[in-house]
Design an enzyme around this catalytic site. Structure first.
Site, PDB file in Angstrom:
ATOM      1  N   ASP A  98       0.647  -1.205   0.424  1.00  0.00           N
ATOM      2  CA  ASP A  98      -0.069   0.233   0.035  1.00  0.00           C
ATOM      3  C   ASP A  98       0.862   1.627  -0.072  1.00  0.00           C
ATOM      4  O   ASP A  98       2.240   1.267   0.700  1.00  0.00           O
ATOM      5  CB  ASP A  98      -0.950  -0.298   1.348  1.00  0.00           C
ATOM      6  CG  ASP A  98      -1.902   0.498   0.893  1.00  0.00           C
ATOM      7  OD1 ASP A  98      -2.674   1.199   0.754  1.00  0.00           O
ATOM      8  OD2 ASP A  98      -3.237  -0.170   1.751  1.00  0.00           O
ATOM      9  N   ASP A 199      -2.910   4.575  -1.904  1.00  0.00           N
ATOM     10  CA  ASP A 199      -4.591   5.245  -1.703  1.00  0.00           C
ATOM     11  C   ASP A 199      -4.672   6.487  -1.878  1.00  0.00           C
ATOM     12  O   ASP A 199      -3.435   7.464  -1.599  1.00  0.00           O
ATOM     13  CB  ASP A 199      -3.977   5.974   0.028  1.00  0.00           C
ATOM     14  CG  ASP A 199      -4.600   5.556   0.706  1.00  0.00           C
ATOM     15  OD1 ASP A 199      -5.903   4.718   1.029  1.00  0.00           O
ATOM     16  OD2 ASP A 199      -4.591   6.427   1.439  1.00  0.00           O
ATOM     17  N   GLU A 257      -5.543   3.888  -6.180  1.00  0.00           N
ATOM     18  CA  GLU A 257      -7.915   3.867  -5.443  1.00  0.00           C
ATOM     19  C   GLU A 257      -7.911   5.226  -6.123  1.00  0.00           C
ATOM     20  O   GLU A 257      -7.315   6.716  -5.237  1.00  0.00           O
ATOM     21  CB  GLU A 257      -7.552   3.977  -4.030  1.00  0.00           C
ATOM     22  CG  GLU A 257      -8.487   3.800  -3.073  1.00  0.00           C
ATOM     23  CD  GLU A 257      -8.888   4.267  -1.576  1.00  0.00           C
ATOM     24  OE1 GLU A 257      -9.681   4.226  -1.034  1.00  0.00           O
ATOM     25  OE2 GLU A 257      -7.966   5.083  -1.502  1.00  0.00           O
ATOM     26  N   HIS A 330     -10.964  -3.327   3.237  1.00  0.00           N
ATOM     27  CA  HIS A 330     -11.155  -2.881   4.262  1.00  0.00           C
ATOM     28  C   HIS A 330     -12.138  -1.736   4.722  1.00  0.00           C
ATOM     29  O   HIS A 330     -12.371  -1.014   5.884  1.00  0.00           O
ATOM     30  CB  HIS A 330      -9.206  -2.611   4.746  1.00  0.00           C
ATOM     31  CG  HIS A 330      -9.224  -1.565   4.149  1.00  0.00           C
ATOM     32  ND1 HIS A 330      -9.220  -1.654   2.608  1.00  0.00           N
ATOM     33  CD2 HIS A 330      -8.808   0.031   4.690  1.00  0.00           C
ATOM     34  CE1 HIS A 330      -8.255  -0.918   2.385  1.00  0.00           C
ATOM     35  NE2 HIS A 330      -8.506   0.886   3.624  1.00  0.00           N
ATOM     36  N   ASP A 331     -12.445  -0.888   3.830  1.00  0.00           N
ATOM     37  CA  ASP A 331     -13.714  -0.072   3.783  1.00  0.00           C
ATOM     38  C   ASP A 331     -15.078   0.042   3.872  1.00  0.00           C
ATOM     39  O   ASP A 331     -15.256   0.978   4.029  1.00  0.00           O
ATOM     40  CB  ASP A 331     -12.927   1.171   3.244  1.00  0.00           C
ATOM     41  CG  ASP A 331     -11.848   2.128   3.946  1.00  0.00           C
ATOM     42  OD1 ASP A 331     -11.254   2.409   4.216  1.00  0.00           O
ATOM     43  OD2 ASP A 331     -11.219   2.425   2.454  1.00  0.00           O
TER      44      ASP A 331
HETATM   45  C1  NOJ Z   1      -8.419   4.882   1.745  1.00  0.00           C
HETATM   46  C2  NOJ Z   1      -8.198   3.691   2.937  1.00  0.00           C
HETATM   47  O1  NOJ Z   1      -8.775   2.806   1.726  1.00  0.00           O
HETATM   48  C3  NOJ Z   1      -8.385   4.129   3.905  1.00  0.00           C
HETATM   49  O2  NOJ Z   1      -8.539   2.873   4.877  1.00  0.00           O
HETATM   50  C4  NOJ Z   1      -8.127   5.350   4.971  1.00  0.00           C
HETATM   51  O3  NOJ Z   1      -9.082   5.708   5.612  1.00  0.00           O
HETATM   52  C5  NOJ Z   1      -8.008   6.784   3.733  1.00  0.00           C
HETATM   53  N1  NOJ Z   1      -7.623   6.096   2.405  1.00  0.00           N
HETATM   54  C6  NOJ Z   1      -6.465   7.691   3.917  1.00  0.00           C
HETATM   55  O4  NOJ Z   1      -5.488   6.845   3.978  1.00  0.00           O
END
Ligand code: NOJ
Length: 565
Positions: A98, A199, A257, A330-331
Site C-alpha cells: 500500500d 491510496d 484508489e 477494508h473500507d
Molecule cells: C483510503 C483507505 O482505504 C482508507 O482506509 C483510509 O482511511 C483513507 N484512504 C485515508 O488514507
C-alpha cells in the site's frame, strides 16, 4: 518493462491487523501472514496486497505513516518483512504494498520539521495557509468530518488534511516531495516488492486557487472539496512523471484508489499505452446504497443500480483501460451481508457463491478481501463501543452529537449496515477461541459466527465457499475468454437477475445470477449450433427455465463447427 501479467492475476487483500496474530498480543502481524502463505497458495491467488505495514501512530490503522522505510512495531520487524517477501516469492506469490502518499502522519519527521517555522526547509512539504481573521483559509470539510484545516499556533497558520488532522496532506506541487516519494518507492522495489496499491492517489493535485466548496450538507456546515482536489489539474502529469521515474523501470502491478473517478478519468489513469497506472479502484458500485450522510445510512442497494454501474464500467474501459473487480475491502462491509443474504445458512452459502460468480466472470483483475473466500459476514455488534474506526467515531460526533441528524440507535444501525469495521473483524481461521486469530485479546471483537464460518471448516470441503473460489480462480487461468471477452448485458433493468455474456472469437460465456430469495424466471434459449457446457454453478444441477434463490451459473459455449478444428 511491464508484461501485463496482472491481467491474468487474482489479488488477495490482507489487512494485517486482522489477519493472523503470531505472538498473542491481539494484533495480526507479518509472521502471522508468513505462517498462512500455504493457505493462500491453496486458494490459488497470485498477488497479496498488504494494507500499510509501515511505522505509524495508528490514528487511521496505518494509513497515517510516520516512517515509510520502517515496519510498524505491532507488525514485527524489517527482517520479518523480508522473510515474508522471500517465502511468498518461493511460492510464486507476489507482494504489492500500500502506498499512502497523499498524506503522511503528523508524526512524520517531515511534518515535525514543517510545522516548526515558515522558513524551515520542510515547510513546503505540506500545504500551509494563513487563515482569514482566525478562520480557516476556506470552507473545505474533511472527509473524516469537521474542517479540512487545522490551526497551528506555532506559525499562526493552518494546514490541510483531507482526512483526520493526524493526516496532513503532502504538497505535490513541490518537486522535492515528489523526488522523496519516487526514491522511497524505488527503495521498496529494489527490495523486491511487486507493485503498489496507491491510496487516494486521485487526490494528490489540488486546485491552487483553493476556492470555497459548495455546502451540500454532506460535510455539515463545511464545503465540498472534491471538485478542487479530486482528479486535480496536475494529477496525470504527476502520475506520468512517477511512471517515467519509477514504475516503468520494473515489471510490477499498480492500482490506484480513485474515489469519484468517472469512466473517462479511469481510462486516462489506466490508458493502454501504460503511461500511468495499470488499473484503478472505482467507487460507483459501492456508493449505490449511500444516503445523504454517505455510508451512514440504513439503505439497501437496488440490483438495477448495481447492474447499471457494473455494466457501464465493463463497457467503458473495454479496450481502453483495465478494470479492477471488487466487492469488498477494508473500507467496505461484507458483500454477502450487503448484496447477498446472510439470514440463513443456506441463503448465506448460495449468495456468497453467487456474488463470487458474478464478479469473477467479469473482465478485469479480481480482488478477494481476506475472509471473503469464506463468506465472512458483517458482525452486527450491539454496541458502538465495538466499532473503533476513526471514520465512525468522527461521524458520530457530527451526525449524532453536534447536528442531531439521527439518534444513537439509528447511527448504530447505520454502522452495522455499511461501517468500515464490518470488514475489519479478525479473520476466522477455526472454531477455536477468537476464531484462531489470536491467543490473546483481539484488538477488535471477533464475529460471533466464527464457529460456523471458518477456514478449517471449509478448506478441502468440496461444497464450501472456499472451494468455490478455488474453482473460479482456476477457471480464469484456463479460459482465455474470462480475461479477453467483451462484456454484453443481456437483460437491463431487472431487479432480480443479472444476466450477461462475454464474447470472444467464436466462444461465449453466459452468466446468470439470481439476486433474490425467490425463484426467478430465466428462460435459457439454447442455440442448436453451439455446444454448451456448465463451467460453474452454485447448485448441483441446472434447471432450464428458472433460477432458484441466489442461483448462479456460468455456461461456456462454442460454435459446433469449431469442434472439428
Ligand atoms: C483510503 C483507505 O482505504 C482508507 O482506509 C483510509 O482511511 C483513507 N484512504 C485515508 O488514507
Amino acid at each position: 518493462m511491464s508484461t501485463n501479467w496482472w491481467k491474468k492475476a487474482v489479488v488477495y487483500q490482507i489487512y494485517p491487523r486482522s489477519f493472523c496474530d503470531s505472538n498473542g498480543d491481539g494484533i495480526g502481524d507479518l509472521n502471522g501472514i508468513t505462517g498462512r502463505l500455504d493457505y493462500l497458495k491453496t486458494l490459488g491467488v497470485d498477488v497479496l496486497w498488504l494494507s500499510p505495514v509501515y511505522q505509524s501512530p495508528n490514528a487511521d490503522n496505518g494509513y497515517d505513516i510516520s516512517d515509510y522505510r520502517a515496519i510498524m512495531k505491532d507488525f514485527g520487524t524489517m527482517e520479518d518483512f523480508e522473510r515474508l517477501l522471500c517465502e511468498a516469492h518461493k511460492r510464486g506469490l507476489r507482494i504489492v504494498m500500500d502506498l499512502v502518499v497523499n498524506h503522511t502522519s503528523d508524526e512524520h519527521a517531515w511534518f515535525r520539521e514543517s510545522r516548526k517555522s515558515e522558513n524551515n526547509p520542510y515547510r513546503d512539504y505540506y500545504i500551509w495557509k494563513k487563515g482569514k481573521d482566525s478562520k480557516p483559509p476556506n470552507n473545505w470539510g474533511s472527509w473524516f468530518y469537521g474542517s479540512a484545516w487545522e490551526y497551528d499556533q506555532q506559525t499562526d497558520s493552518h494546514y490541510l488534511h483531507i482526512f483526520s488532522k493526524k493526516q496532513p496532506d503532502l504538497n505535490w506541487e513541490n518537486p522535492k516531495v515528489r523526488r522523496e516519494i519516487y526514491d522511497m518507492m524505488t527503495w521498496w522495489l529494489e527490495k523486491g516488492v511487486d507493485g503498489f496499491r496507491m491510496d487516494v492517489i486521485s487526490l494528490i493535485s489540488k486546485n491552487q486557487r483553493f476556492p470555497d466548496g459548495q455546502v451540500t450538507g454532506a460535510y455539515g456546515e463545511y464545503g465540498d472539496l472534491t471538485p478542487y482536489c479530486e482528479n486535480g489539474p496536475r494529477v496525470h502529469e504527476y502520475l506520468q512523471e512517477m511512471n517515467r521515474e519509477v514504475l516503468s523501470r520494473y515489471d510490477i502491478m499498480t492500482v490506484g484508489e480513485t474515489p469519484n473517478a468517472t469512466v473517462e478519468e479511469a481510462a486516462r489513469y489506466t490508458n493502454a499505452a501504460g503511461t500511468e497506472l495499470n488499473m484503478v479502484f472505482q467507487f460507483e458500485h459501492v456508493a449505490i446504497d449511500h444516503g445523504p450522510y454517505g455510508k451512514y445510512t440504513e439503505n439497501r442497494f437496488r440490483l438495477s443500480d448495481l447492474i447499471r454501474v457494473m455494466s457501464k464500467w465493463q463497457e467503458g474501459l473495454s479496450g481502453v483501460g483495465w478494470n479492477s473487480l471488487y466487492w469488498e475491502n477494508h473500507d467496505q462491509p461484507r458483500s454477502v451481508s450487503r448484496f447477498g443474504n446472510a439470514s440463513t445458512p443456506f441463503l448465506w452459502e448460495k449468495s456468497a457463491k453467487m456474488l463470487a460468480t458474478c464478479l469473477h466472470m467479469l473482465q478485469g483483475t479480481p480482488y478477494i478481501y481476506q475472509g471473503q473466500e469464506l463468506g465472512m459476514t458483517n458482525p452486527n455488534f450491539s454496541s458502538l463501543e465495538d466499532y473503533p474506526d476513526i471514520d465512525a467515531r468522527q461521524a458520530y460526533e457530527l451526525l449524532v452529537k453536534a447536528q442531531r441528524k439521527m439518534s444513537e440507535e439509528e447511527f448504530l444501525r447505520c454502522v452495522q449496515n455499511l461501517g468500515r469495521d464490518n470488514g475489519r473483524t479478525p479473520m476466522q481461521w477455526s472454531g477455536q477461541k477468537n476464531g484462531g486469530f489470536t491467543a490473546g485479546e483481539p484488538w477488535i471483537k471477533v464475529n460471533p459466527n466464527y464457529q460456523r464460518i471458518n477456514a478449517q471448516n471449509q478448506v478441502g470441503r468440496p461444497d464450501s465457499v472456499f472451494s468455490y473460489y478455488q474453482r473460479l480462480i482456476r477457471l480464469r487461468k484456463t479460459y482465455e475468454i474470462i480475461t479477453e471477452g467483451t462484456y454484453e448485458l443481456l437483460d437491463s433493468g431487472s431487479n432480480t437477475v443479472w444476466a450477461y455474456q462475454r464474447v470472444w472469437n467464436r466462444e461465449r460465456l453466459l452468466v446468470l445470477a439470481n439476486f433474490s430469495d425467490q425463484e426467478a424466471c430465466c428462460p435459457l434459449a439454447k442455440n442448436p449450433e453451439v455446444t454448451r457446457q456448465i463451467l460453474i454453478s452454485n447448485y448441483d444441477d441446472v434447471k432450464s427455465e428458472t433460477l432458484r434463490p441466489y442461483e448462479a451459473v456460468a455456461f461456456y459455449e462454442r460454435e459446433r463447427a469449431d469442434e472439428n478444428i
